[in-house]
Motif scaffolding. Sequence first.
Motif, PDB file in Angstrom:
ATOM      1  N   VAL A  29       0.860  -1.178   0.000  1.00  0.00           N
ATOM      2  CA  VAL A  29       0.000   0.000   0.000  1.00  0.00           C
ATOM      3  C   VAL A  29       0.899   1.231   0.000  1.00  0.00           C
ATOM      4  N   ILE A  30       0.812   2.023  -1.075  1.00  0.00           N
ATOM      5  CA  ILE A  30       1.710   3.159  -1.262  1.00  0.00           C
ATOM      6  C   ILE A  30       0.933   4.461  -1.193  1.00  0.00           C
ATOM      7  N   ASP A  31       1.501   5.423  -0.488  1.00  0.00           N
ATOM      8  CA  ASP A  31       0.938   6.766  -0.437  1.00  0.00           C
ATOM      9  C   ASP A  31       1.420   7.521  -1.682  1.00  0.00           C
ATOM     10  N   PRO A  32       0.525   7.925  -2.577  1.00  0.00           N
ATOM     11  CA  PRO A  32       0.963   8.635  -3.785  1.00  0.00           C
ATOM     12  C   PRO A  32       1.777   9.887  -3.491  1.00  0.00           C
ATOM     13  N   ALA A  33       1.556  10.523  -2.343  1.00  0.00           N
ATOM     14  CA  ALA A  33       2.325  11.714  -1.996  1.00  0.00           C
ATOM     15  C   ALA A  33       3.811  11.416  -1.845  1.00  0.00           C
ATOM     16  N   ALA A  34       4.172  10.134  -1.617  1.00  0.00           N
ATOM     17  CA  ALA A  34       5.574   9.740  -1.454  1.00  0.00           C
ATOM     18  C   ALA A  34       6.215   9.339  -2.781  1.00  0.00           C
ATOM     19  N   ILE A  35       5.466   9.432  -3.877  1.00  0.00           N
ATOM     20  CA  ILE A  35       5.989   9.095  -5.195  1.00  0.00           C
ATOM     21  C   ILE A  35       6.641  10.322  -5.818  1.00  0.00           C
ATOM     22  N   ALA A  36       7.827  10.157  -6.405  1.00  0.00           N
ATOM     23  CA  ALA A  36       8.483  11.249  -7.127  1.00  0.00           C
ATOM     24  C   ALA A  36       7.959  11.318  -8.559  1.00  0.00           C
ATOM     25  N   TYR A  37       7.973  10.169  -9.241  1.00  0.00           N
ATOM     26  CA  TYR A  37       7.436  10.127 -10.604  1.00  0.00           C
ATOM     27  C   TYR A  37       7.189   8.683 -11.021  1.00  0.00           C
ATOM     28  N   ALA A  38       6.428   8.518 -12.078  1.00  0.00           N
ATOM     29  CA  ALA A  38       6.181   7.219 -12.687  1.00  0.00           C
ATOM     30  C   ALA A  38       6.588   7.304 -14.144  1.00  0.00           C
ATOM     31  N   VAL A  39       7.147   6.221 -14.664  1.00  0.00           N
ATOM     32  CA  VAL A  39       7.617   6.217 -16.043  1.00  0.00           C
ATOM     33  C   VAL A  39       7.211   4.921 -16.737  1.00  0.00           C
ATOM     34  N   LYS A  40       6.827   5.038 -17.995  1.00  0.00           N
ATOM     35  CA  LYS A  40       6.472   3.874 -18.794  1.00  0.00           C
ATOM     36  C   LYS A  40       7.714   3.360 -19.484  1.00  0.00           C
ATOM     37  N   GLU A  41       8.082   2.099 -19.233  1.00  0.00           N
ATOM     38  CA  GLU A  41       9.219   1.471 -19.883  1.00  0.00           C
ATOM     39  C   GLU A  41       8.770   0.159 -20.505  1.00  0.00           C
ATOM     40  N   GLU A  42       8.711   0.131 -21.831  1.00  0.00           N
ATOM     41  CA  GLU A  42       8.199  -1.012 -22.580  1.00  0.00           C
ATOM     42  C   GLU A  42       6.792  -1.339 -22.092  1.00  0.00           C
ATOM     43  N   LYS A  43       6.577  -2.532 -21.550  1.00  0.00           N
ATOM     44  CA  LYS A  43       5.238  -2.908 -21.101  1.00  0.00           C
ATOM     45  C   LYS A  43       5.065  -2.739 -19.596  1.00  0.00           C
ATOM     46  N   ARG A  90       4.894  12.120 -22.578  1.00  0.00           N
ATOM     47  CA  ARG A  90       3.981  10.995 -22.813  1.00  0.00           C
ATOM     48  C   ARG A  90       4.346   9.756 -22.007  1.00  0.00           C
ATOM     49  N   SER A  91       5.609   9.637 -21.601  1.00  0.00           N
ATOM     50  CA  SER A  91       6.029   8.455 -20.848  1.00  0.00           C
ATOM     51  C   SER A  91       6.342   8.758 -19.386  1.00  0.00           C
ATOM     52  N   HIS A  92       6.053   9.991 -18.920  1.00  0.00           N
ATOM     53  CA  HIS A  92       6.389  10.367 -17.546  1.00  0.00           C
ATOM     54  C   HIS A  92       5.217  11.075 -16.862  1.00  0.00           C
ATOM     55  N   LEU A  93       4.986  10.693 -15.599  1.00  0.00           N
ATOM     56  CA  LEU A  93       3.993  11.343 -14.750  1.00  0.00           C
ATOM     57  C   LEU A  93       4.717  11.768 -13.484  1.00  0.00           C
ATOM     58  N   VAL A  94       4.744  13.074 -13.205  1.00  0.00           N
ATOM     59  CA  VAL A  94       5.584  13.591 -12.126  1.00  0.00           C
ATOM     60  C   VAL A  94       4.739  14.191 -11.010  1.00  0.00           C
ATOM     61  N   ASN A  95       5.225  14.038  -9.785  1.00  0.00           N
ATOM     62  CA  ASN A  95       4.620  14.669  -8.622  1.00  0.00           C
ATOM     63  C   ASN A  95       5.078  16.131  -8.600  1.00  0.00           C
TER      64      ASN A  95
END
Length: 265
Positions: free
Chosen positions: A167-181, A216-221
Motif C-alpha cells: 500500500v503506497i501513499d501517492p504523496a511519497a511518489i516522485a514520478y512514474a515512467v512507462k518502460e516497454e510494457k 507521454r512516458s512520464h507522470l511527475v509529482n
Amino acid sequence: MKVMIAEDERLARDELMYLLSQEDDVEILACADNGTELLELVRLQRPHVVFLDIHMPGLNGVETAERLQRQGSAPYIVFATAYEQFALDAFRLEAVDYVLKPYEEERLRKTLQRIRARLSETPAWPASAAGALPPPLPAEAAQLHAKPPAAGVKPKLLIEDGSRMLVIDPAAIAYAVKEEKRTLIHMADGQVHTARQTLQELELRFGPYAFFRSHRSHLVNVDCIEEIEPWFNGAYNLILKDARHSRIPLSRGAAKELMHRLQGM
C-alpha cells in the motif's frame, strides 16, 4: 438486486443459485457457462452484480472481468473460486469481493451486504435504457465511474510485490515512467516498484494529488519538482528533490501548461 452467475460446473452453480434465492431482494438472471456467453448476457440483461468463476472454458474469469472493464460495463464483480491464489487478481480488478468454494452462507451474506452498500451509493442501470449499454468508457474511467472514492478521502495505490500487496501513499511518489510494457514507480526515497497500472490509470487515480504528465512516458509529482532546466529545441528537464535528484523530460507542449500551473494561473 439483479444477479448473474458465470459458472461451468452445474453443482457449484446450483448451490450458489439456491443460497442467493434465499434473499428476498435478489433476482437471479440467466446463467452463463463461459466468459463469452456472459459478456453477451451482460449486454442484454444488465445485471447489478456478477458472480464470476475463475476457471471456465475459453475466457477465464479474470480475462472476462478485464473485458467487462474495457467495455465500460457496469456490473460489480464477485470472484468465486476454489483457489486462494487468485486473490491478487481480484484486488487488481477491484472486485467487490472474493469468495471461496464451497460457499458458506454467512460469508455470502456479508458479500451481499457489501454489494447493497455499493448500490445504495451508486445509481443502478437506468430503467429507460434496458437492453443497451451506455457509451463505452476507458477501463480506468469505468472503474472510477462505478465506484467513486468517498468525499475527502485520498486514494492509496496497491502494488503487487510477489505474493504481497504493498500500500503506497501517492504523496511519497516522485514520478512514474512507462518502460516497454511496465510502469515503474519511483519513490522519493529512492525505492522503485513495478506497477500493472498504465500512466493514464495512475493519472486518474491520483486526481486529489498534484501529479502532472510532463511527457507521454512520464507522470511527475509536482510537489517534488525542485528546478526546471532548459534543454534544447524548447524542451526542458525537471530536476526533482528526491533521493536521486532525478532528471525527467518536460516536453515543449507540456511546458507552458506546467508553468501556468506552478504560478497558480
